[in-house]
Write an enzyme that holds these catalytic residues in place. Structure first.
Site, short mmCIF file in Angstrom:
data_model
loop_
_atom_site.label_atom_id
_atom_site.label_comp_id
_atom_site.label_asym_id
_atom_site.label_seq_id
_atom_site.Cartn_x
_atom_site.Cartn_y
_atom_site.Cartn_z
N CYS A 270 -4.30 4.96 -1.88
CA CYS A 270 -5.46 5.76 -1.52
C CYS A 270 -5.51 6.98 -2.43
O CYS A 270 -5.59 8.11 -1.97
CB CYS A 270 -5.44 6.16 -0.05
SG CYS A 270 -7.02 6.85 0.49
N ASP B 141 0.88 -1.17 0.00
CA ASP B 141 0.00 0.00 0.00
C ASP B 141 0.91 1.22 0.00
O ASP B 141 1.34 1.69 1.05
CB ASP B 141 -0.91 -0.02 1.23
CG ASP B 141 -1.87 1.15 1.28
OD1 ASP B 141 -1.94 1.90 0.30
OD2 ASP B 141 -2.55 1.31 2.31
#
Length: 472
Positions: A409, A356
């Site tokens: 994100c 991530d």
């Protein structure tokens, strides 16, 4: 002696001290921290509220108003700046930042809340007297009285260019996003005006607080016993606090058995945990683990299957947050501080790898509205090489038959598909796995095989996920 000289003089009006309003002073202090220190409101505001409660200055309604003033002002900053610029006699850059913060708070009260106009102006002028002095308070009074002459729709009609003349600039002013962000989101979303307007509107709405019940440590049934708690939309471990609420007051959260975690973040971790792998399934890696939300969920899922999680985070203080999030995990795990582009583990060591990566954060503008004003297009040039290096590490770290989850994100195409496609071209021994079946029940996931979540479609942050299998 003249008649005028014999007339008694009126006594001077006594000076009235400004009235201190703890709610608005706190909101001003939060905005100054965001502006001066590049702080994030979601990190600055809670300790300010906690301190105010301890002093006895605040009750629940005061805290709610202060929160609305801070977040509402930050979300609408671009629109409010355009309106203020119409009401001052100088370029906006020449207005002192503290004055601009007081003005913005006042404009939000006038145009974005149900506070009566006279009360919004009066309270803002009193705040200006306290934090700026009487002289600049007169300036604040004059500007806000001009703003009060119209409502938000009326002002937008004056300051936003017509949609047909400049669609992106129109949307930027109306929905308070930088023009380049509007353009980037529109490119990633595709489609016409309705979709991008729904997305930008969702970015300006207050998100619900979402909890995760960490498997083996807490259950959704336990969390649903909390006031105003309702099931999540998609994740089997998610519970939403529909009316806000204070997650820190929940026992399971205090004990680390549950945590605050956006449902999109949960779905990314669940998809990686549930994608089929060929052969062994004993070693998992979270290669960019800070601050620890996904690592805690992955660690709990790994423990249920007898697997071990290694959580790696470059920054030592963030590695400490990961350790805290994983503390009490029912199975074995390890947390290390290491640079993911120069990993200390051997290639091919893991069955599942989550990467991530650091990004612009344009997918979390609901939670961090100030980020939209800090980011610049050139930031993509800084993140791009790091994102590619980390994904290369992830591919190197997984064994043949194992799977990598690449997540950001951010929905920006330069941070999502462009990165993945570059690495797939460099590494012919890899292939994409269709991620959509691993998000059961979630609608509107596009053509695949990767997945882009959206606030207006899924009620989550705009998380991106690509699953990559190493085939040779």
């Amino acid at each position: 002696m003249s008649e005028q000289s014999r007339r008694p003089r009126r006594p001077a009006k006594p000076y009235r001290r400004p009235q201190k309003d703890p709610v608005r002073i706190l909101a001003f202090e939060a905005l100054r921290a965001v502006d001066e220190r590049d702080a994030y409101a979601n990190l600055v505001l809670p300790p300010l509220l906690r301190k105010a409660r301890e002093k006895g200055d605040f009750d629940g309604r005061d805290a709610a108003l202060a929160t609305e003033l801070v977040y509402g002002t930050l979300r609408r900053q671009g629109t409010y700046d355009a309106i203020i610029a119409e009401c001052v006699d100088r370029p906006l850059r020449e207005v002192d930042p503290p004055v601009l913060d007081v003005l913005s708070l006042g404009v939000h009260q006038l145009l974005g809340t149900r506070i009566p106009s006279h009360a919004a102006v009066s309270a803002s002028v009193e705040l200006a007297r306290v934090v700026l002095g009487d002289g600049r308070a007169k300036f604040v009074n004059a500007v806000l009285r001009k703003v009060a002459q119209d409502d938000l729709d009326g002002w937008i009609a004056k300051v936003a260019p017509p949609y047909d003349d400049d669609p992106e600039d129109h949307l930027a002013v109306v929905h308070s996003h930088p023009r380049w962000v509007v353009s980037a989101l529109w490119d990633s979303l595709g489609g016409g005006r309705a979709g991008i307007e729904e997305l930008l509107t969702a970015d300006n709405e207050r998100p619900e607080v979402t909890l995760v019940a960490r498997p083996g440590r807490a259950t959704t049934e336990e969390l649903l016993g909390e006031e105003a708690a309702v099931p999540g939309h998609w994740s089997p471990y998610a519970v939403r606090l529909a009316e806000g609420g204070e997650p820190g007051a929940i026992t399971a959260v205090q004990e680390g058995r549950a945590g605050v975690q956006d449902e999109g973040s949960q779905l990314v971790a669940l998809a990686l945990a549930n994608v089929p792998v060929e052969g062994s399934d004993e070693k998992w890696l979270d290669g960019c683990a800070g601050p620890g939300g996904k690592a805690a969920l992955l660690g709990a899922l790994a423990a249920e299957r007898g697997a071990v999680l290694l959580a790696s985070e470059k920054q030592p203080h963030r590695a400490g947050l990961v350790e805290k999030a994983l503390h009490g995990n029912p199975g074995p795990y390890q947390v290390i501080a290491a640079d993911g582009t120069r990993p200390p583990w051997r290639p091919g060591s893991f069955d599942r790898v989550l990467m991530d990566v650091p990004c612009t954060g344009l997918g979390a503008l609901r939670r961090r509205p100030e980020a939209r004003w800090r980011r610049r297009p050139e930031d993509l040039d800084n993140f791009g090489p790091l994102q590619r290096a980390l994904l290369r590490t992830a591919v190197d770290s997984v064994r043949v038959g194992g799977v990598v989850g690449y997540a950001t994100c951010s929905p920006h195409l330069a941070e999502t598909r462009a990165v993945v496609q570059d690495i797939l071209k460099q590494r012919p021994e890899t292939e994409l796995v269709d991620a959509r079946p691993l998000l059961p029940g979630v609608p509107e996931l596009g053509e695949g095989p990767d997945v882009q979540l959206w606030p207006h479609l899924h009620g989550t942050d705009a998380m991106y996920l690509a699953l990559i299998r190493r085939t040779g």
